[in-house]
Motif scaffolding. Structure first.
Motif, short mmCIF file in Angstrom:
data_model
loop_
_atom_site.label_atom_id
_atom_site.label_comp_id
_atom_site.label_asym_id
_atom_site.label_seq_id
_atom_site.Cartn_x
_atom_site.Cartn_y
_atom_site.Cartn_z
N ASP A 81 -78.17 10.41 9.91
CA ASP A 81 -77.46 11.96 10.08
C ASP A 81 -78.12 12.60 10.87
OD1 ASP A 81 -76.57 14.34 9.29
OD2 ASP A 81 -77.02 14.31 7.24
N VAL A 82 -77.29 12.88 12.09
CA VAL A 82 -77.84 13.42 13.31
C VAL A 82 -77.63 15.13 13.29
CG1 VAL A 82 -77.75 13.50 15.80
CG2 VAL A 82 -77.22 11.36 14.65
N ARG A 83 -78.74 15.57 13.27
CA ARG A 83 -78.80 17.27 13.36
C ARG A 83 -79.73 17.52 14.63
NH1 ARG A 83 -79.88 18.28 6.98
NH2 ARG A 83 -78.42 16.99 6.27
N GLY A 84 -79.05 17.98 15.59
CA GLY A 84 -79.71 18.08 16.88
C GLY A 84 -80.45 17.18 17.31
N THR A 85 -81.55 17.08 17.63
CA THR A 85 -82.75 15.98 17.99
C THR A 85 -83.27 15.15 16.74
OG1 THR A 85 -84.69 17.38 18.07
CG2 THR A 85 -83.18 17.20 20.16
N LEU A 131 -63.87 -0.77 10.49
CA LEU A 131 -65.01 0.60 10.10
C LEU A 131 -66.44 -0.11 10.54
CD1 LEU A 131 -65.79 3.44 9.14
CD2 LEU A 131 -66.25 2.34 6.97
N GLY A 132 -66.55 -1.33 10.40
CA GLY A 132 -68.08 -1.72 10.62
C GLY A 132 -68.09 -1.83 12.06
N GLU A 133 -67.25 -1.44 13.09
CA GLU A 133 -67.59 -1.47 14.59
C GLU A 133 -67.56 -0.20 14.94
OE1 GLU A 133 -64.57 -4.45 16.23
OE2 GLU A 133 -63.82 -4.67 14.23
N ALA A 134 -67.64 0.95 14.24
CA ALA A 134 -67.91 2.22 14.43
C ALA A 134 -69.24 2.28 15.20
CB ALA A 134 -67.56 3.09 13.33
N GLN A 135 -69.28 3.34 15.81
CA GLN A 135 -70.49 3.89 16.51
C GLN A 135 -70.90 5.16 15.75
OE1 GLN A 135 -71.14 3.42 20.96
NE2 GLN A 135 -71.85 5.44 21.02
N ASN A 136 -70.13 5.80 15.70
CA ASN A 136 -70.44 7.04 14.50
C ASN A 136 -69.10 7.64 13.86
OD1 ASN A 136 -69.34 9.36 16.54
ND2 ASN A 136 -71.10 8.35 17.93
N LEU A 137 -69.46 8.66 12.77
CA LEU A 137 -68.41 9.05 12.17
C LEU A 137 -68.86 10.69 12.23
CD1 LEU A 137 -68.66 6.11 10.85
CD2 LEU A 137 -67.10 7.21 9.21
N LYS A 138 -67.64 11.47 12.67
CA LYS A 138 -67.94 12.94 12.58
C LYS A 138 -66.91 13.50 11.56
CE LYS A 138 -68.93 14.83 16.56
NZ LYS A 138 -68.72 15.57 17.87
N LEU A 139 -67.49 13.98 10.33
CA LEU A 139 -66.74 14.55 9.32
C LEU A 139 -66.56 15.85 9.49
CD1 LEU A 139 -68.47 12.63 6.48
CD2 LEU A 139 -66.58 11.84 8.08
N PHE A 140 -65.64 16.51 9.48
CA PHE A 140 -65.21 17.98 9.51
C PHE A 140 -64.60 18.64 8.36
CE2 PHE A 140 -64.82 16.37 13.91
CZ PHE A 140 -65.24 17.34 14.74
N LYS A 142 -67.96 23.49 5.60
CA LYS A 142 -68.88 23.79 6.63
C LYS A 142 -68.64 24.03 7.94
CE LYS A 142 -72.36 20.52 4.32
NZ LYS A 142 -73.48 19.46 4.87
N ALA A 143 -69.37 24.76 8.59
CA ALA A 143 -68.81 25.32 9.91
C ALA A 143 -69.15 24.16 10.91
CB ALA A 143 -69.65 26.56 10.28
N GLU A 144 -70.43 23.39 10.97
CA GLU A 144 -70.44 22.39 11.72
C GLU A 144 -70.22 21.18 11.04
OE1 GLU A 144 -71.56 22.86 14.81
OE2 GLU A 144 -71.18 24.99 14.69
N PRO A 145 -69.70 19.99 11.95
CA PRO A 145 -69.41 18.78 11.41
C PRO A 145 -70.45 17.98 10.92
CG PRO A 145 -68.86 18.77 13.68
CD PRO A 145 -69.49 20.16 13.38
N VAL A 146 -70.42 17.02 9.95
CA VAL A 146 -71.70 16.12 9.82
C VAL A 146 -71.42 14.85 10.57
CG1 VAL A 146 -72.49 14.48 8.18
CG2 VAL A 146 -71.49 16.97 7.47
N LEU A 147 -72.52 14.50 11.42
CA LEU A 147 -72.31 13.26 12.42
C LEU A 147 -73.44 12.36 11.84
CD1 LEU A 147 -71.56 12.09 15.21
CD2 LEU A 147 -73.51 13.19 16.15
#
Length: 197
Positions: free
Chosen positions: A28-32, A148-157, A161-166
């Motif tokens: 779960d990427v949150r900034g750095t 789906l297993g070939e995904a690099q990342n998913l961004k959920l809007f 929430k104001a910011e998406p979940v990466l």
């Protein structure tokens, strides 16, 4: 609409994009900062979502019940458990919806651009899922057999929430043997229990 959505997802054939089950490691990427997350999923309506690190959290649901557990910060303190009805609170519906694959369907419209897919949900699906759209980035250009297993990342809007979940995909195991026990929760002693609202 809830019944219609459930029937549509349950009776549609898995498009090959989403396996019947998976065990995946995400960050779960949150900034750095990257927070380790383990997601176990089985179609339909079964998920275990475990957040590790400084603020651990375990979220488990099956077709009947949902549990959200926060362990105690220090030994001797009480943990916190919220319990709810899966008809309202089960996040597995986000992955259930992906059984439709990367084509336009009754839940969302899809736009594909090289390595990215943009899934925009219709009004009824947004209301049921609490999700505006999903952006999926793949390691390779999207093809007819992309999964789906070939995904690099998913961004959920998410709608609340104001910011998406990466979520950055680290490891993906397709169709592991997951049983009902993986999607049940036994309440530890010394736990405060509340009802989800």
């Amino acid at each position: 609409m809830k019944a219609i959505l459930t029937i549509f997802i349950s009776f549609s054939a898995l498009a090959g994009f989403l396996p019947k089950s998976f065990d995946a490691q995400f960050a779960d990427v949150r900034g750095t900062k990257e927070i380790p997350v383990n997601i176990k999923y089985k179609f339909p309506k079964q998920i275990s979502y475990e957040v590790k690190g400084d603020a651990p959290l375990l979220y488990v649901c099956n077709e009947e019940k949902t549990w959200k557990y926060t362990p105690p910060f220090m030994e001797g303190e009480k943990g916190e458990l919220a319990v709810g009805d899966s008809g309202q609170f089960c996040y597995s519906r986000i992955f259930d919806s992906l059984s439709q694959g990367l084509e336009n369907n009754k839940l969302y419209k899809t736009v594909k651009k090289k390595k990215k897919a943009f899934l925009t949900f219709n009004k009824d699906a947004k209301s049921q899922l609490g999700l505006e759209k999903i952006e999926i980035e793949f390691k390779e250009a999207i093809g007819a057999k992309t999964t789906l297993g070939e995904a690099q990342n998913l961004k959920l809007f998410l709608t609340n929430k104001a910011e998406p979940v990466l979520l950055k995909l680290v490891k993906f195991e397709k169709n592991p043997k997951l049983t009902k026990k993986h999607f049940q929760f036994e309440t530890p002693k010394n736990t405060n229990i509340t009802q989800m609202k």
